[in-house]
Design an enzyme around this catalytic site. Structure first.
Site, PDB file in Angstrom:
ATOM      1  N   ARG A  60      66.625  61.928  50.417  1.00 46.18           N
ATOM      2  CA  ARG A  60      66.416  62.099  48.982  1.00 46.18           C
ATOM      3  C   ARG A  60      67.428  61.304  48.157  1.00 46.18           C
ATOM      4  NH1 ARG A  60      65.983  67.756  46.154  1.00 46.18           N
ATOM      5  NH2 ARG A  60      67.934  68.165  47.248  1.00 46.18           N
TER       6      ARG A  60
ATOM      7  N   ARG B 240      71.824  76.359  52.444  1.00 46.59           N
ATOM      8  CA  ARG B 240      70.892  76.577  51.328  1.00 46.59           C
ATOM      9  C   ARG B 240      69.606  77.227  51.835  1.00 46.59           C
ATOM     10  NH1 ARG B 240      70.596  70.734  49.062  1.00 46.59           N
ATOM     11  NH2 ARG B 240      68.945  71.532  47.725  1.00 46.59           N
TER      12      ARG B 240
HETATM   13  P1  AP5 Z   1      62.294  67.718  45.622  1.00 45.74           P
HETATM   14  O1  AP5 Z   1      61.107  67.619  44.737  1.00 45.74           O
HETATM   15  O2  AP5 Z   1      63.581  67.188  45.145  1.00 45.74           O
HETATM   16  O3  AP5 Z   1      62.445  69.226  46.155  1.00 45.74           O
HETATM   17  P2  AP5 Z   1      62.990  70.519  45.446  1.00 45.74           P
HETATM   18  O4  AP5 Z   1      62.140  71.644  45.935  1.00 45.74           O
HETATM   19  O5  AP5 Z   1      63.115  70.328  43.977  1.00 45.74           O
HETATM   20  O6  AP5 Z   1      64.394  70.602  46.171  1.00 45.74           O
HETATM   21  P3  AP5 Z   1      65.821  70.931  45.577  1.00 45.74           P
HETATM   22  O7  AP5 Z   1      66.813  70.542  46.641  1.00 45.74           O
HETATM   23  O8  AP5 Z   1      65.998  70.336  44.221  1.00 45.74           O
HETATM   24  O9  AP5 Z   1      65.761  72.441  45.496  1.00 45.74           O
HETATM   25  P4  AP5 Z   1      66.906  73.363  45.474  1.00 45.74           P
HETATM   26  O10 AP5 Z   1      66.134  74.560  45.159  1.00 45.74           O
HETATM   27  O11 AP5 Z   1      67.761  73.446  46.654  1.00 45.74           O
HETATM   28  O12 AP5 Z   1      67.892  72.696  44.377  1.00 45.74           O
HETATM   29  P5  AP5 Z   1      68.134  73.011  42.864  1.00 45.74           P
HETATM   30  O13 AP5 Z   1      68.460  71.771  42.182  1.00 45.74           O
HETATM   31  O14 AP5 Z   1      67.067  73.874  42.313  1.00 45.74           O
HETATM   32  O15 AP5 Z   1      61.910  67.037  47.011  1.00 45.74           O
HETATM   33  C1  AP5 Z   1      62.839  66.931  48.079  1.00 45.74           C
HETATM   34  C2  AP5 Z   1      62.730  65.543  48.758  1.00 45.74           C
HETATM   35  O16 AP5 Z   1      61.482  65.433  49.411  1.00 45.74           O
HETATM   36  C3  AP5 Z   1      62.768  64.371  47.770  1.00 45.74           C
HETATM   37  O17 AP5 Z   1      63.412  63.287  48.381  1.00 45.74           O
HETATM   38  C4  AP5 Z   1      61.290  64.063  47.499  1.00 45.74           C
HETATM   39  O18 AP5 Z   1      61.097  62.733  47.102  1.00 45.74           O
HETATM   40  C5  AP5 Z   1      60.679  64.382  48.849  1.00 45.74           C
HETATM   41  N1  AP5 Z   1      59.324  64.910  48.728  1.00 45.74           N
HETATM   42  C6  AP5 Z   1      58.832  65.723  47.743  1.00 45.74           C
HETATM   43  N2  AP5 Z   1      57.540  66.044  47.997  1.00 45.74           N
HETATM   44  C7  AP5 Z   1      57.233  65.443  49.174  1.00 45.74           C
HETATM   45  C8  AP5 Z   1      56.057  65.418  49.983  1.00 45.74           C
HETATM   46  N3  AP5 Z   1      54.937  66.103  49.629  1.00 45.74           N
HETATM   47  N4  AP5 Z   1      56.097  64.711  51.134  1.00 45.74           N
HETATM   48  C9  AP5 Z   1      57.218  64.035  51.510  1.00 45.74           C
HETATM   49  N5  AP5 Z   1      58.365  64.021  50.796  1.00 45.74           N
HETATM   50  C10 AP5 Z   1      58.366  64.723  49.641  1.00 45.74           C
HETATM   51  O19 AP5 Z   1      69.458  73.908  42.973  1.00 45.74           O
HETATM   52  C11 AP5 Z   1      70.675  73.358  43.430  1.00 45.74           C
HETATM   53  C12 AP5 Z   1      71.761  74.411  43.420  1.00 45.74           C
HETATM   54  O20 AP5 Z   1      71.962  74.873  42.064  1.00 45.74           O
HETATM   55  C13 AP5 Z   1      71.455  75.678  44.217  1.00 45.74           C
HETATM   56  O21 AP5 Z   1      71.797  75.522  45.571  1.00 45.74           O
HETATM   57  C14 AP5 Z   1      72.332  76.691  43.469  1.00 45.74           C
HETATM   58  O22 AP5 Z   1      73.670  76.576  43.847  1.00 45.74           O
HETATM   59  C15 AP5 Z   1      72.221  76.252  42.019  1.00 45.74           C
HETATM   60  N6  AP5 Z   1      71.112  76.931  41.302  1.00 45.74           N
HETATM   61  C16 AP5 Z   1      70.022  76.343  40.740  1.00 45.74           C
HETATM   62  N7  AP5 Z   1      69.212  77.252  40.182  1.00 45.74           N
HETATM   63  C17 AP5 Z   1      69.799  78.458  40.391  1.00 45.74           C
HETATM   64  C18 AP5 Z   1      69.444  79.797  40.086  1.00 45.74           C
HETATM   65  N8  AP5 Z   1      68.286  80.087  39.444  1.00 45.74           N
HETATM   66  N9  AP5 Z   1      70.281  80.789  40.466  1.00 45.74           N
HETATM   67  C19 AP5 Z   1      71.427  80.530  41.114  1.00 45.74           C
HETATM   68  N10 AP5 Z   1      71.830  79.289  41.440  1.00 45.74           N
HETATM   69  C20 AP5 Z   1      71.020  78.258  41.102  1.00 45.74           C
HETATM   70 MG    MG Z   2      64.776  70.184  42.655  1.00 40.08          MG
END
Ligand code: AP5
Ligand code: MG
Length: 213
Positions: free
Chosen positions: A127, A171
């Site tokens: 990613r 995670r």
């Molecule tokens: P992508 O679309 O980036 O996936 P995602 O589900 O958005 O993954 P994230 O890592 O962003 O989710 P997350 O929930 O861990 O992180 P967040 O930022 O929310 O896709 C992933 C990869 O796959 C990309 O390279 C994409 O191009 C590829 N891809 C997508 N679709 C595909 C397909 N169909 N086929 C092949 N490849 C594909 O959170 C980060 C951190 O913030 C958390 O760990 C936590 O510490 C904090 N945080 C955020 N929100 C909260 C909350 N509500 N409460 C507490 N802590 C929080």
């Molecule tokens: Mg995301």
């Protein structure tokens, strides 16, 4: 229309939320993107959030809820939004529900993007993310037109600090313990929809469009 994206880290929540936001003219609200923008700008919020994010832990509910409620109170969210990465715990979902209840509103769709754990670690290592506009790419599956540069805004793409293999594993375990229970929570409310996130991202989006109508 109020839409929630559920799914493991790396399931494609952000990728699909962006497409939904464009097609249905809704703001894309990602708590992860808000935290990362704060880390980039070195704000107090960013400093606090980073201590949790770097370990793959959740940022405390109290802080996260405050940020989210501030964001959805803004004008552009009046007619709905796509929430990506929120709620992530039952208490967060309960606060959202009670806030919506006060407005006589509710969540219309909770879309669970299902991808098995085995696929996730592989996806994360490829990613690349744009910290300016939140666009996400994959060096093999969804490459940018020009290597290292965001198609949407021309900024430099980076690898996220929390995409290291060990952190991704943590995670995933945090997801299974704290976030997966939301699937039953929204199923009980009759708004849960499940899509197969292992398909190509364009096909996943076709499935989502069929759900949203
Ligand atoms: P992508 O679309 O980036 O996936 P995602 O589900 O958005 O993954 P994230 O890592 O962003 O989710 P997350 O929930 O861990 O992180 P967040 O930022 O929310 O896709 C992933 C990869 O796959 C990309 O390279 C994409 O191009 C590829 N891809 C997508 N679709 C595909 C397909 N169909 N086929 C092949 N490849 C594909 O959170 C980060 C951190 O913030 C958390 O760990 C936590 O510490 C904090 N945080 C955020 N929100 C909260 C909350 N509500 N409460 C507490 N802590 C929080
Ligand atoms: Mg995301």
């Amino acid at each position: 229309m109020k839409i929630i994206m559920l799914g493991a880290p790396g399931a494609g929540k952000g990728t699909q939320a962006k497409m939904i936001a464009e097609t249905y003219k809704l703001p894309h609200v990602s708590t992860g993107d808000i935290f990362r923008a704060n880390i980039k700008n070195n704000t107090e919020l960013g400093k606090e959030a980073k201590t949790y994010m770097d370990k793959g832990e959740l940022v405390p509910d109290e802080l996260t809820v405050r940020i989210l409620l501030d964001r959805v109170a803004q004008d552009d969210c009046k007619n709905g939004y796509v929430l990506d990465g929120f709620p992530r715990t039952i208490p967060q979902a309960e606060v959202l529900d009670s806030e919506l209840d006060k407005l006589g509103e509710k969540v219309d769709f909770a879309i669970d993007v299902e991808v098995p754990d085995e696929n996730i670690v592989r996806r994360m290592s490829g990613r690349r993310a744009c910290l300016k506009c939140g666009a996400t790419y994959h060096i093999v599956h969804i490459p940018p037109k020009k290597e290292g540069i965001c198609d949407a805004c021309g900024s430099e793409l980076v690898q996220r600090d929390d995409d290291k293999e060990e952190t991704v594993k943590n995670r995933l375990s945090v997801y299974h313990q704290q976030t997966q229970p939301l699937i039953d929570f929204y199923d009980n409310k009759g708004v849960l929809k499940t899509v197969d996130g292992t398909k190509d991202s364009a096909e996943v989006f076709e499935d989502i469009k069929r759900i949203l109508g």
